[in-house]
Design an enzyme around this catalytic site. Structure first.
Site, PDB file in Angstrom:
ATOM      1  N   ARG A 271       0.844  -1.197   0.000  1.00 13.83           N
ATOM      2  CA  ARG A 271       0.000   0.000   0.000  1.00 13.83           C
ATOM      3  C   ARG A 271       0.884   1.254   0.000  1.00 13.83           C
ATOM      4  NH1 ARG A 271      -4.939   2.441  -0.983  1.00 13.83           N
ATOM      5  NH2 ARG A 271      -5.528   3.861   0.711  1.00 13.83           N
ATOM      6  N   GLU A 366     -13.330 -22.032  26.945  1.00 18.05           N
ATOM      7  CA  GLU A 366     -12.319 -22.817  27.678  1.00 18.05           C
ATOM      8  C   GLU A 366     -11.881 -22.096  28.958  1.00 18.05           C
ATOM      9  OE1 GLU A 366     -11.431 -25.813  27.265  1.00 18.05           O
ATOM     10  OE2 GLU A 366     -11.793 -26.347  25.184  1.00 18.05           O
TER      11      GLU A 366
END
Length: 382
Positions: A271, A366
């Site tokens: 970019r 978890e």
């Protein structure tokens, strides 16, 4: 965009496994991820491919049909899968968690019957622990299994179950007694069990292909021979696998962060603004440097915990540290990757937006990161 990481692996076999994983991830998983995530379609073929390739059995003993690999190798395989398709990596980690419950706690006869199908990928598993009112507090489980002769009759609802209605078997934790900690028992429940049904898939922020549903038991009958361990030993059975499961999620989160970093670096090279690549600007270089350092810290924490586990040493605190570190890293690095891409990063034309959404839940499941801090703090003060 390929994700290549310099890894220090313990054997030539491990090197070959990681190379195989990268090839599958780049050629088979990554090209399909965006489309299937958009449709929230369960990636059944991806799991069949991983099973055929031997990648669902890695950390289990060869005598049981496993790959006989150290946990540190298995986790790096999970990380590579996550960098290509996080939903599939989460499903792989959950499946390994269910097989670990059987491997560690079942009788020899049960292992001989179930593990070959689990480790080959013929059976995909789901882990039925959480309930609408019992997430982090396992002692709050209300699903009840009542003994009737040579069967248990089960009623109750499980919530947030990954692989939801798509699994072939379910590791179920249900109450067989009233004691909050010693009243739970564990069972293997095949998917075709009568009296078991599923809620609609949750409409989630991310991980759309990780189909997540309620699992509902309405007087479902389970043979007594499907109980894992002693009656009332369910809390111990659940905890026996959770540390390993937390390392799985740490590896998933590291893979998400690594993928976001890879995309951000590639974009910064290409970019151009003000006549040169945006990566030439020191402000962006520093941002990328912090992202890269965070990813390597996350990987180091899960590998340290895994190496303790492989050595047969206690690793519970280190597993919580890895889960906390890696998932916070995933959230921070994906946020910064969106920033590097600017307006493009906020669109679905670029993958960092999806990685950002996928990262968030790793801080929640978890065991939330608040729970991990409690585990770490209590262990330090013990």
């Amino acid at each position: 965009m390929a994700t290549h990481v310099d890894r220090l692996l313990p054997s030539d076999e491990a090197e070959a496994l990681l190379e195989l994983t990268r090839e599958i991830a780049e050629k088979e998983l990554a090209p399909r991820a965006a489309e299937l995530e958009e449709r929230a379609e369960f990636p059944a073929e991806a799991y069949r491919l991983l099973g055929r390739s031997g990648l669902l059995s890695l950390p289990f003993a060869e005598r049981r049909g496993g790959g006989g690999q150290p946990y540190e190798v298995y986790l790096q395989v999970v990380e590579e899968i996550a960098a290509a398709w996080p939903s599939v990596a989460v499903g792989t980690s959950v499946h390994s968690l269910t097989a670990t419950v059987v491997d560690v706690n079942a009788t020899e006869e049960q292992r001989a019957e179930w593990l070959p199908r689990m480790l080959s990928g013929d059976w995909l598993g789901a882990y039925c622990l959480s309930e609408p009112q019992a997430g982090s507090d396992v002692s709050g489980i209300r699903t009840r299994a009542r003994s009737e002769g040579d069967e248990y009759v089960v009623s109750g609802t499980k919530q947030w179950i990954s692989n939801g209605s798509c699994a072939d078997y379910y590791i179920l934790f249900a109450r067989t007694g009233d004691d909050p900690r010693r009243g739970l028992s564990a069972f293997v429940v095949p998917a075709d069990t009568e009296g078991m049904s599923f809620g609609p898939p949750e409409k989630k922020m991310g991980l759309a292909c990780d189909v997540t549903t309620q699992v509902i038991f309405d007087n479902a009958r389970i043979p007594a021979g499907h109980r894992i361990g002693d009656e009332g030993a369910g809390m111990r059975v659940a905890l026996s696998a959770l540390d390993a499961g937390r390392l799985g999620i740490a590896a998933v989160a590291t893979g998400i962060a690594q993928a976001a970093l890879t995309h951000a670096v590639g974009y910064a090279r290409e970019r151009e603004q003000f006549g040169r690549p945006i990566g030439d600007f020191q402000g962006l270089q520093f941002l990328l440097a912090d992202m890269g350092a965070a990813v390597e810290r996350a990987r180091a924490t899960y590998l340290h915990a895994a190496r303790l586990k492989d050595a047969g040493r206690p690793f519970s605190r280190q597993a919580s540290i890895a889960k906390l570190t890696a998932t916070d890293t995933a959230m921070r690095v994906t946020t910064d990757a969106v920033q590097v891409l600017g307006g493009n990063g906020y669109t679905r034309e670029y993958p960092v937006e999806r990685l950002f959404r996928d990262a968030k839940v790793t801080q929640i499941f978890e065991g939330t990161n608040q729970i991990q801090r409690m585990v770490i703090g209590r262990d330090l003060l013990r």
